[in-house]
Design an enzyme around this catalytic site. Structure first.
Site, PDB file in Angstrom:
ATOM      1  CG  ASP A 345      -0.118  -0.042   2.526  1.00  0.00           C
ATOM      2  OD1 ASP A 345       0.914  -0.742   2.564  1.00  0.00           O
ATOM      3  OD2 ASP A 345      -0.500   0.628   3.488  1.00  0.00           O
ATOM      4  CD  GLU A 346      -0.900   4.732   3.135  1.00  0.00           C
ATOM      5  OE1 GLU A 346      -1.732   5.596   3.346  1.00  0.00           O
ATOM      6  OE2 GLU A 346      -0.163   4.245   4.012  1.00  0.00           O
TER       7      GLU A 346
END
Ligand SMILES: *[C@@H]1O[C@H](CO)[C@@H](O)[C@H](O)[C@H]1NC(C)=O
Ligand SMILES: *[C@@H]1O[C@H](CO)[C@@H](O)[C@H](O)[C@H]1NC(C)=O
Length: 549
Positions: A345-346
């Site tokens: 993620d991210e």
């Protein structure tokens, strides 16, 4: 020096301000529909509510009570998982009375129940195995004379049935333990019911992790998603790469999880039917990895010179993949679960963009300026590596969004947005199994009864076919650690996570918020009586208040 008049005015002002304050709170509570006292539910304190329950107006006293293996059971006294659970639940039901044995009633007669027989019906009880996403967790409980019977195909169902039995036991007005004649048939609606704890933003001592596994079992959760490392610290002590925690933990000796610690968490979880799924999130969220592993992270540039800071894992070096191969080989042997969570993620592209070697690689690969392609290049190689360790993987939704080729058994973890949302539709339309966390970020706190918000979520409330809905295998409540450590973790998590527990276990039509309030209030007091500092739902009291530590 304040004069008497000034003092009186001050008191008046204070009283007025307080009045305002209380009015304001009352308004908030009315809005949240919470101004009410706890009433008795027909299901008393059962939580999460079983699929089928019938409680009769007939009570038995528990005298000289014992939990024993049924003669026909395929798991006999050699099943230490069950023996352990009998001890645990005996203690919960009879507490300190244990040493003397439960109170003997002076009256003897037909209204006494002396035994719960536990009968594992399948030839393979799975006593020595690990729970999995396909484990049979069903059970049937009959509380009647001459003895109560708990029937379950596997030990996992028996564990849930013991918890349910313990929830049926109450004290009559003379303090004698009683239970009503009851028939229960139960199984979970969703197979994956998890709690995410974050031991990187703050180190979580082993004791608090174990206490929460214990509380998870009281709520029939079955997955501990251990977000064990992140940017902030690397407390996992790797045998292959000990320098990772040596350099990357908050403290190399006091703030690490040794191999023995990890083993203990896994076994403690197993004995309660809880899987331990570790998350090793890459290529972002890896600042702490870089401290102990040279050249793993991408050097960021300021103009034509390295700036001295580092970005995500460097995806263009062969050494990166050599490292990941060895690292995940170790992880695959340390954690017995069939799945490992690989994060994804991210990912922040700023550093990759600044680095001339990365630019060159992008050109060679024909990626142009599409850094998602570079991220996917990395993840694809990582997934191939993890596949060679014979593990399945879970990933955060971005990996799916970026079009990475995934194994068919991949679990896509949806975290962005509100309730069950269109992302669930997209993931399941592509044929992947999914779990939901987006509406269950418990690290966000607010005034009043936010458990109701979590409770009202319907995980299948998205546009999709029946086939698609079958691919939703459950969800997880997440308690990220920025503002959470051992001082506040447990009361922040419980009983708010209990709302998620019932949503994931009970039937779809169990949505009566008033009945939930009544049962959850008593369930919360039960957790408190068992030594868990679960916070209150609203103004009330518990028969046995939390005594502090
Ligand atoms: C349990 O049985 C007693 C009668 O012995 C009855 O008064 C009570 O309502 C019953 N409880 C439930 C939850 O049905
Ligand atoms: C990296 O590995 C690839 C494929 O195994 C190989 O072709 C390449 O020469 C290697 N690069 C370096 C710098 O060793």
């Amino acid at each position: 020096m304040i004069t008497a008049l000034k003092f009186t005015l001050l008191l008046l002002a204070l009283a007025f301000a307080q009045g305002l304050h209380y009015n304001y709170i009352d308004e908030l509570d009315k809005e949240a529909g919470t101004v009410r006292a706890v009433q008795a539910s027909q299901y008393v304190s059962l939580w999460p509510l079983p699929q089928k329950v019938k409680i009769l107006d007939l009570s038995f006293k528990l005298t000289s009570f014992n939990i024993v293996d049924a003669k026909e059971s395929s798991a006999g006294s050699s099943c230490s998982l069950l023996q352990d659970a009998y001890r645990r639940y005996y203690e919960y039901m009879f507490g300190i009375a244990k040493r003397q044995g439960p109170r003997k009633s002076r009256l003897t007669g037909p209204s006494e129940l002396t035994e719960l027989q536990v009968w594992i019906t399948s030839p393979d009880s799975e006593c020595d195995g690990y729970p999995s996403v396909t484990s049979d967790e069903s059970y049937e409980l009959s509380v009647d004379l001459p003895y109560a019977v708990l029937k379950a195909p596997k030990v996992w169902g028996a564990l849930h049935g013991l918890e349910t039995f313990s929830q049926l036991v109450y004290e009559d007005q003379y303090g004698a333990k009683s239970i009503n004649s009851t028939a229960i048939s139960d199984f979970p609606r969703f197979a994956h019911r998890g709690i995410l704890l974050d031991s990187s933003r703050h180190f979580l001592p082993l004791k608090v992790i174990l206490a929460n596994l214990e509380t998870m079992a009281m709520n029939k959760f079955n997955v501990f998603h251990w977000h064990i490392v992140d940017d902030q610290s690397f407390p996992y002590l790797s045998r292959t790469f000990p320098q990772l925690s040596q350099q990357g933990a908050y403290h190399p000796y006091t703030h690490v999880y040794t191999p023995a610690d990890v083993k203990m968490v896994i076994e403690f979880g197993r004995l309660r039917g809880i899987r331990v799924v570790p998350e090793f999130d890459t290529p972002g969220h890896t600042q702490s990895w870089g401290k102990g592993q040279k050249d793993l992270l991408t050097p960021c540039y300021s103009g034509s010179k390295p700036s001295g800071s580092f970005g995500p894992v460097n995806p263009i070096l062969n050494t990166t993949y050599d490292f990941m191969s060895q690292f995940f080989k170790e992880i695959s042997t340390v954690f017995p679960d069939a799945y490992v969570h690989l994060g994804g993620d991210e990912v922040d592209f700023t550093c990759w963009k600044s680095n001339p070697d990365i630019q060159k690689f992008m050109d060679q690969q024909g990626y142009g300026q599409d850094y998602k392609k570079l991220e996917s290049f990395y993840i694809q190689k990582l997934l191939d590596i993890v596949t060679t360790t014979h593990k399945g993987y879970m990933i955060w939704q971005e990996v799916f969004d970026n079009g990475v080729k995934l194994k068919p058994d991949t679990v896509v973890h949806v975290w962005i947005g509100g309730g069950a949302n269109e992302e669930m539709g997209k993931v399941t339309a592509a044929g992947y199994t999914t779990i939901l966390s987006a509406p269950w970020y418990l690290d966000y706190i607010s005034y009043a009864q936010d458990w109701q918000k979590y409770y009202k979520v319907e995980p299948l409330d998205f546009d999709g076919t029946e086939e698609q809905k079958k691919l939703v295998i459950g969800g997880e409540a997440c308690l990220w650690g920025e503002y959470v450590d051992a001082t506040n973790l447990t009361p922040r998590l419980w009983p708010r996570a209990s709302a998620v527990a019932e949503r994931l276990w009970s039937a779809k039509d169990v949505t009566d918020i008033n009945d939930a309030f009544n049962r959850l209030s008593v369930h919360r007091c039960r957790m408190v009586a068992r030594g868990i500092p679960a916070e209150p739902l609203f103004s009330s009291y518990c028969p046995r208040e939390y005594k502090g530590i």
